[in-house]
Design a protein around this motif. Structure first.
Motif, mmCIF file in Angstrom:
data_model
loop_
_atom_site.group_PDB
_atom_site.id
_atom_site.type_symbol
_atom_site.label_atom_id
_atom_site.label_comp_id
_atom_site.label_asym_id
_atom_site.label_seq_id
_atom_site.Cartn_x
_atom_site.Cartn_y
_atom_site.Cartn_z
ATOM 1 N N PRO A 180 3.369 1.192 -4.268
ATOM 2 C CA PRO A 180 2.832 0.410 -5.386
ATOM 3 C C PRO A 180 3.921 -0.132 -6.306
ATOM 4 O O PRO A 180 3.767 -1.214 -6.867
ATOM 5 C CB PRO A 180 1.940 1.423 -6.115
ATOM 6 N N ASN A 203 -4.004 -2.132 -3.523
ATOM 7 C CA ASN A 203 -4.074 -1.089 -4.551
ATOM 8 C C ASN A 203 -5.488 -0.879 -5.080
ATOM 9 O O ASN A 203 -5.664 -0.438 -6.218
ATOM 10 C CB ASN A 203 -3.142 -1.454 -5.709
ATOM 11 N N ARG A 223 -2.495 3.367 -9.751
ATOM 12 C CA ARG A 223 -1.479 3.887 -8.838
ATOM 13 C C ARG A 223 -0.070 3.826 -9.416
ATOM 14 O O ARG A 223 0.896 4.169 -8.736
ATOM 15 C CB ARG A 223 -1.521 3.110 -7.513
ATOM 16 N N ARG A 246 0.824 -1.201 0.000
ATOM 17 C CA ARG A 246 0.000 0.000 0.000
ATOM 18 C C ARG A 246 0.862 1.256 0.000
ATOM 19 O O ARG A 246 0.553 2.245 -0.676
ATOM 20 C CB ARG A 246 -0.917 0.003 1.229
#
Length: 426
Positions: free
Chosen positions: A27, A67, A121, A24
């Motif tokens: 990424p 993600n 991300r 988290r």
């Protein structure tokens, strides 16, 4: 599970939580870790909790959870969701087996979901270059495997699948490289899909050509016709359809590809000629699989078809392996689920031609002919479905960027307001 299993479970949960926090927070670390497992951890490495969970499956779940993001949906998502729901419904109605359902959900749908969220991300260039770099490293290891006759991945212990996938193959007395993929065809097809990413990585021309040379060389030493043909398709489609590639690079890749084909084709032809009956029998086997079409149901599994016969010919000869993805999906779930998969993957291929192409869409499209000659075995199937999800996410991102550019241009250059009583010029 052994005396140590009560301790291994909480340790595994703690490791999973640490991985989630790390993924988290970073990424990029998540995608690099996932790619390392994809290319360098055999499918038999994992844990058995109820049923076997491959390391790549566990890594995919962690990457998705870490993600999660809001997504714009596309028509392809509808086909994929309908397939997943139908598979689960068939299993609930006892019209699909547990094994087939687990494979479809964990090894196909989960990687697709990961491909759909990864660009939320991460920049596309980072994803492209990571895949290109991992494929190049895997190719170099495959070349070393062929040169030395040693595959270190088969020494890694794992589940019962290790006995199925760790057996090294030969063709005309030559070792067929398979790396960590458990099968030469799986390695060859996966490296073929990576070719479009190597060209799209925007490396310096010399680096790109060396990388492509390593990957093509590794595909050659798999002695897989599927790998060689789909690599050629991927490279050709990339230089024709992928935007943003300099004209000089396109001509360089095309010229190098033609020279490589002039060298490779005669060599491979000699090997297949020496293989004789083994290579020919492989082709005849795939043609013979068409006799299984009579066993397919509209919905649900074909049942224990291996004990039956078609036109007096026993179907038991095909019980060990069905090297045809489309046919295998139909045998496991029926015609309707198979057509949903065909619609999803076919839509990606059509969008590659009719809209702005991306490396993932090219990789998926190049594999469509192969899906009638190989099953989605080991990491190959998971990689293909990940790239399918990535292709959809990439197209949506491109569409959004184009829309934003138009809106920005309009806001920067608003139309002139007409004075009262004056009409616009025709």
């Amino acid at each position: 599970m052994g005396e140590s299993s009560p301790l291994l479970v909480p340790l595994g949960l703690c490791a999973g939580l640490v991985a989630l926090f790390l993924f988290r927070a970073s990424p990029r670390a998540a995608f690099v870790a996932w790619s390392l497992v994809l290319f360098f951890v055999p499918i038999w490495v994992g844990a058995t909790v109820g049923f076997f969970w491959a390391a790549l499956t566990l890594m995919t779940i962690a990457a998705i959870v870490a993600n999660l993001a809001d997504l714009r949906l596309a028509a392809v998502d509808g086909f994929v969701a309908a397939f997943a729901l139908l598979v689960l419904a068939l299993f609930a109605l006892e019209l699909a087996t547990l094994s087939a359902t687990v494979i479809a959900i964990l090894q196909w749908m989960l990687p697709y979901a990961w491909g759909r969220v990864v660009l939320a991300r991460l920049p596309a260039r980072f994803v492209t270059r990571t895949i290109a770099a991992m494929a190049t490293a895997a190719a170099v290891l495959a070349l070393l495997e062929f040169a030395t006759g040693l595959n270190p991945f088969v020494l890694i212990p794992g589940s019962g699948a290790v006995d199925e996938w760790s057996q090294l193959q030969t063709r005309a007395s030559f070792l067929r490289a398979e790396g960590a993929f458990g099968h030469s065809i799986a390695l060859g097809a996966s490296l073929a899909m990576s070719c479009s990413f190597i060209i799209a990585a925007r490396w310096r021309p010399a680096v790109m050509l060396l990388s492509l040379l390593a990957v093509i060389g590794a595909i050659v030493v798999t002695f897989s016709r599927i790998g060689l043909v789909t690599a050629g398709l991927a490279i050709a489609a990339t230089i024709v359809f992928l935007p943003g590639i300099a004209r000089g690079v396109r001509w360089t890749v095309a010229t190098a590809g033609a020279l490589a084909a002039a060298v490779v084709v005669p060599i491979v032809g000699i090997v297949f000629a020496d293989a004789g009956g083994e290579a020919g029998g492989s082709a005849e086997y795939r043609i013979g699989l068409l006799s299984l079409l009579s066993q397919v149901e509209l919905l649900g599994t074909a049942g224990e078809w291996s004990a039956r016969a078609d036109d007096g010919i026993s179907l038991g000869a095909y019980a060990g392996s069905v090297d045809n993805t489309a046919l295998l999906i139909a045998l496991r779930f029926g015609w309707v689920p198979m057509l949903l998969v065909a619609a999803a993957l076919g839509s990606i291929a059509i969008a590659m031609v009719t809209r702005r192409a991306n490396p993932a869409a090219i990789a998926v499209a190049s594999q469509l002919p192969a899906l009638f000659a190989v099953a989605l075995i080991t990491q190959f199937g998971m990689f293909l479905w990940f790239l399918a999800g990535l292709a959809v996410a990439w197209r949506i991102a491109d569409d959004q960027a184009a829309t934003d550019a138009v809106l920005t241009d309009v806001s920067s250059h608003p139309p002139k307001r007409l004075q009262p009583g004056r009409a616009a010029a025709p």
